[in-house]
Design a protein around this motif. Structure first.
Motif, short mmCIF file in Angstrom:
data_model
loop_
_atom_site.label_atom_id
_atom_site.label_comp_id
_atom_site.label_asym_id
_atom_site.label_seq_id
_atom_site.Cartn_x
_atom_site.Cartn_y
_atom_site.Cartn_z
N GLU A 1 22.88 -31.24 55.56
CA GLU A 1 23.10 -30.96 54.15
C GLU A 1 24.44 -31.55 53.69
OE1 GLU A 1 23.24 -27.18 51.04
OE2 GLU A 1 23.44 -26.80 53.18
N LEU A 2 25.45 -31.46 54.55
CA LEU A 2 26.76 -32.01 54.23
C LEU A 2 26.66 -33.52 53.99
CD1 LEU A 2 29.88 -31.64 54.02
CD2 LEU A 2 29.93 -32.29 56.44
N LEU A 3 25.95 -34.23 54.86
CA LEU A 3 25.81 -35.68 54.71
C LEU A 3 25.16 -36.03 53.37
CD1 LEU A 3 24.74 -36.85 58.28
CD2 LEU A 3 26.97 -37.08 57.18
N LYS A 4 24.11 -35.32 53.01
CA LYS A 4 23.45 -35.54 51.72
C LYS A 4 24.43 -35.29 50.58
CE LYS A 4 19.87 -33.43 48.86
NZ LYS A 4 20.68 -32.48 48.10
N ASN A 5 25.19 -34.21 50.68
CA ASN A 5 26.13 -33.85 49.62
C ASN A 5 27.29 -34.84 49.52
OD1 ASN A 5 24.52 -31.65 49.09
ND2 ASN A 5 25.84 -30.18 50.12
N ILE A 6 27.68 -35.45 50.64
CA ILE A 6 28.77 -36.44 50.61
C ILE A 6 28.36 -37.62 49.73
CG2 ILE A 6 29.99 -38.18 51.96
CD1 ILE A 6 30.04 -36.11 54.27
N TYR A 7 27.14 -38.12 49.92
CA TYR A 7 26.68 -39.25 49.10
C TYR A 7 26.67 -38.87 47.61
CZ TYR A 7 25.39 -41.98 53.18
OH TYR A 7 25.43 -42.71 54.35
N GLU B 1 29.11 -40.56 44.68
CA GLU B 1 28.49 -41.13 43.49
C GLU B 1 29.04 -40.47 42.22
OE1 GLU B 1 24.10 -41.90 41.48
OE2 GLU B 1 24.24 -40.89 43.41
N GLY B 2 29.16 -39.16 42.25
CA GLY B 2 29.69 -38.45 41.09
C GLY B 2 31.14 -38.78 40.81
N CYS B 3 31.94 -38.90 41.85
CA CYS B 3 33.36 -39.21 41.68
C CYS B 3 33.57 -40.63 41.16
CB CYS B 3 34.11 -39.02 42.99
SG CYS B 3 34.27 -37.29 43.48
N LEU B 4 32.67 -41.53 41.52
CA LEU B 4 32.82 -42.92 41.08
C LEU B 4 32.14 -43.21 39.75
CD1 LEU B 4 32.37 -44.84 44.46
CD2 LEU B 4 34.49 -44.25 43.27
N SER B 5 31.35 -42.27 39.25
CA SER B 5 30.68 -42.46 37.96
C SER B 5 31.70 -42.37 36.83
CB SER B 5 29.60 -41.40 37.74
OG SER B 5 28.58 -41.54 38.69
N VAL B 6 31.53 -43.25 35.86
CA VAL B 6 32.45 -43.27 34.72
C VAL B 6 31.62 -43.31 33.45
CG1 VAL B 6 34.26 -44.58 33.57
CG2 VAL B 6 34.18 -44.49 36.05
N ASP B 7 32.03 -42.52 32.47
CA ASP B 7 31.35 -42.52 31.18
C ASP B 7 31.75 -43.77 30.41
OD1 ASP B 7 30.09 -41.97 28.81
OD2 ASP B 7 31.19 -40.11 28.42
N ILE B 8 30.77 -44.62 30.11
CA ILE B 8 31.04 -45.88 29.41
C ILE B 8 31.69 -45.64 28.06
CG2 ILE B 8 29.95 -47.94 28.42
CD1 ILE B 8 30.05 -47.90 31.48
N GLU B 9 31.31 -44.58 27.34
CA GLU B 9 31.90 -44.31 26.04
C GLU B 9 33.39 -44.02 26.16
OE1 GLU B 9 29.70 -41.36 23.91
OE2 GLU B 9 27.81 -42.43 24.18
N GLN B 10 33.81 -43.33 27.21
CA GLN B 10 35.24 -43.07 27.41
C GLN B 10 36.00 -44.37 27.61
OE1 GLN B 10 35.42 -40.33 30.67
NE2 GLN B 10 35.22 -38.55 29.35
N ILE B 11 35.42 -45.31 28.34
CA ILE B 11 36.07 -46.59 28.56
C ILE B 11 36.20 -47.34 27.24
CG2 ILE B 11 35.85 -48.86 29.64
CD1 ILE B 11 34.61 -47.48 32.03
#
Length: 67
Positions: free
Chosen positions: A34-40, A44-54
């Motif tokens: 479960e940890l391995l799944k959650n790491i991915y 992904e969530g930490c690297l996602s950026v809202d295009i509108e904010q940019i």
């Protein structure tokens, strides 16, 4: 892209992990699988950026790349 992940055994059971290269990126899981799944998902969530904010920062170009 390869990232190092530091995995810890939680005192209450299960595991938690952190990605030192990404500030604030951490997750946990009851089992190692479960940890391995959650790491991915966490990375992904930490690297996602809202295009509108940019766009509000008045950047000249916004591109999307796969890593």
């Amino acid at each position: 892209m390869k990232l190092k992940v530091v995995i810890h055994e939680a005192e209450e059971g299960g595991y938690w992990a952190e990605v030192p290269a990404i500030k604030g990126c951490a997750t946990q899981g009851d089992t190692f699988e479960e940890l391995l799944k959650n790491i991915y998902e966490a990375v992904e969530g930490c690297l996602s950026v809202d295009i509108e904010q940019i766009a509000d920062i008045n950047r000249k170009r916004v591109i999307e790349i796969a890593v």
